[in-house]
Write an enzyme that holds these catalytic residues in place. Structure first.
Site, mmCIF file in Angstrom:
data_model
loop_
_atom_site.group_PDB
_atom_site.id
_atom_site.type_symbol
_atom_site.label_atom_id
_atom_site.label_comp_id
_atom_site.label_asym_id
_atom_site.label_seq_id
_atom_site.Cartn_x
_atom_site.Cartn_y
_atom_site.Cartn_z
ATOM 1 N N ASN A 167 0.867 -1.188 0.000
ATOM 2 C CA ASN A 167 0.000 0.000 0.000
ATOM 3 C C ASN A 167 0.895 1.227 0.000
ATOM 4 O OD1 ASN A 167 -1.846 2.008 0.383
ATOM 5 N ND2 ASN A 167 -2.447 1.401 2.450
ATOM 6 N N LYS B 117 0.065 4.242 -0.406
ATOM 7 C CA LYS B 117 -0.607 5.452 0.104
ATOM 8 C C LYS B 117 -0.365 6.603 -0.890
ATOM 9 C CE LYS B 117 -0.289 3.443 4.665
ATOM 10 N NZ LYS B 117 -0.174 3.604 6.101
ATOM 11 N N HIS C 140 -9.553 1.489 5.167
ATOM 12 C CA HIS C 140 -8.264 1.749 5.813
ATOM 13 C C HIS C 140 -8.477 2.748 6.944
ATOM 14 C CE1 HIS C 140 -4.132 2.902 6.520
ATOM 15 N NE2 HIS C 140 -3.784 1.805 5.882
ATOM 16 N N GLU D 161 -6.814 5.176 7.916
ATOM 17 C CA GLU D 161 -6.579 6.583 7.541
ATOM 18 C C GLU D 161 -7.826 7.183 6.899
ATOM 19 O OE1 GLU D 161 -2.998 5.857 5.316
ATOM 20 O OE2 GLU D 161 -1.950 5.360 7.180
ATOM 21 N N GLU E 145 -5.213 -4.350 10.951
ATOM 22 C CA GLU E 145 -4.218 -3.282 11.089
ATOM 23 C C GLU E 145 -4.508 -2.479 12.354
ATOM 24 O OE1 GLU E 145 -2.233 -2.249 7.091
ATOM 25 O OE2 GLU E 145 -3.984 -0.961 7.286
ATOM 26 N N GLY F 153 2.621 2.880 10.814
ATOM 27 C CA GLY F 153 3.587 3.961 10.623
ATOM 28 C C GLY F 153 4.315 4.375 11.893
ATOM 29 N N SER G 208 3.547 -1.511 10.491
ATOM 30 C CA SER G 208 5.000 -1.516 10.739
ATOM 31 C C SER G 208 5.663 -2.844 10.381
ATOM 32 C CB SER G 208 5.300 -1.123 12.191
ATOM 33 O OG SER G 208 4.911 0.223 12.412
HETATM 34 P P1 13P Z 1 3.040 0.876 7.687
HETATM 35 O O1 13P Z 1 3.539 -0.438 7.130
HETATM 36 O O2 13P Z 1 3.764 2.076 7.148
HETATM 37 O O3 13P Z 1 2.972 0.837 9.185
HETATM 38 O O4 13P Z 1 1.544 1.036 7.170
HETATM 39 C C1 13P Z 1 0.668 -0.024 7.316
HETATM 40 C C2 13P Z 1 -0.547 0.277 6.531
HETATM 41 O O5 13P Z 1 -1.308 1.167 6.860
HETATM 42 C C3 13P Z 1 -0.793 -0.516 5.329
HETATM 43 O O6 13P Z 1 -2.082 -0.315 4.848
#
Ligand code: 13P
Length: 240
Positions: free
Chosen positions: A7, A9, A91, A93, A160, A166, A200
């Site tokens: 992903n 983003k 997601h 976010e 997640e 992150g 992560s």
């Molecule tokens: P990270 O791997 O940067 O922690 O992000 C995970 C994520 O949100 C994947 O959709």
């Protein structure tokens, strides 16, 4: 076979995607035995499709209506037409920054199905919810938004935990096993279900995570932006 999803983003332009896919392909020698999915931003999907590697594509989101006067939005059908097989929905976010509700996500799942896309449906608790002992309750509520989705259709759920995204602080094996086990029992009616862990995941930790029972793959954010690192994650998935 494990499933690893990158992903990206809001990262990588179309030209950067061409460089990424060229480098990524070099890292993928003899990569039978793992399913790889790239989820570039909408503007880079065509470049990732044109590169024609051993991966399939996912959109990072789609609109909850099939077409119409929704300036700036992208429909599930548009993603399918560009060659996507999957779409990431729910997601954290988007839930947090765009106020996406469970009701809205149910509609998005339905639009994805109409377009022939497989949802990668994200769930996970916040730190406050985990500390309050509400993790199972949160997962149950989020999974309930899949109730109208036909149980026989292929489905990917990504666990997640919001506090692990992150932050460099991934969930430990016990936390992952607990959540995945709960999700599997909540979704026991599904005949084609895969549960991914995200939060992560790095090239260094991916082997251990992918080796856990009940982990069918990984949804990778930051670490997927490095093609060599993501290739390492894909290779780690093969032996698991
Ligand atoms: P990270 O791997 O940067 O922690 O992000 C995970 C994520 O949100 C994947 O959709």
């Amino acid at each position: 076979m494990k499933l690893v999803v990158a992903n990206w983003k809001m990262n990588l332009t179309a030209s950067e995607t061409r460089a990424y896919t060229a480098a990524f392909r070099k890292g993928l020698t003899a990569l039978e035995g793992v399913e790889i999915v790239l989820a570039p931003p909408f503007t880079a999907l065509a470049a990732a499709a044109a590169a024609e590697g051993r991966w399939s594509l996912a959109g990072q989101n789609c609109h909850h209506r099939s077409s119409g006067a929704f300036t700036g939005e992208i429909s599930a059908r548009m993603l399918a037409d560009l060659g996507c097989r999957y779409v990431i929905l729910g997601h954290s976010e988007r839930r947090r920054d765009f106020g996406e509700s469970g009701e809205l996500l149910s509609e998005k799942v339905a639009r994805a199905r109409e377009a022939g896309l497989v949802p990668i449906f994200c769930v996970g608790e916040s730190l406050g919810e985990r500390e309050a002992g509400a993790t199972e309750e949160v997962l149950e509520r989020q999974v309930a938004d899949l109730a109208a989705d036909p149980a026989g259709m292929p489905l990917v759920v990504a666990y997640e935990p919001v506090w692990a995204i992150g932050t460099g602080q991934r969930a430990d094996g016990g936390q992952i096993r607990g959540a995945h086990g709960r999700l599997r029992s909540l979704l026991a009616v599904r005949s084609d279900l895969r549960i991914l862990y995200g939060g992560s995941v790095t090239a260094e930790t991916s082997g251990e995570i992918l080796g856990l029972p009940d982990v069918d793959g990984a949804l990778v954010g930051g670490a997927s932006l490095d093609p060599a690192g993501f290739a390492r994650i894909a290779r780690a998935a093969i032996q698991r």
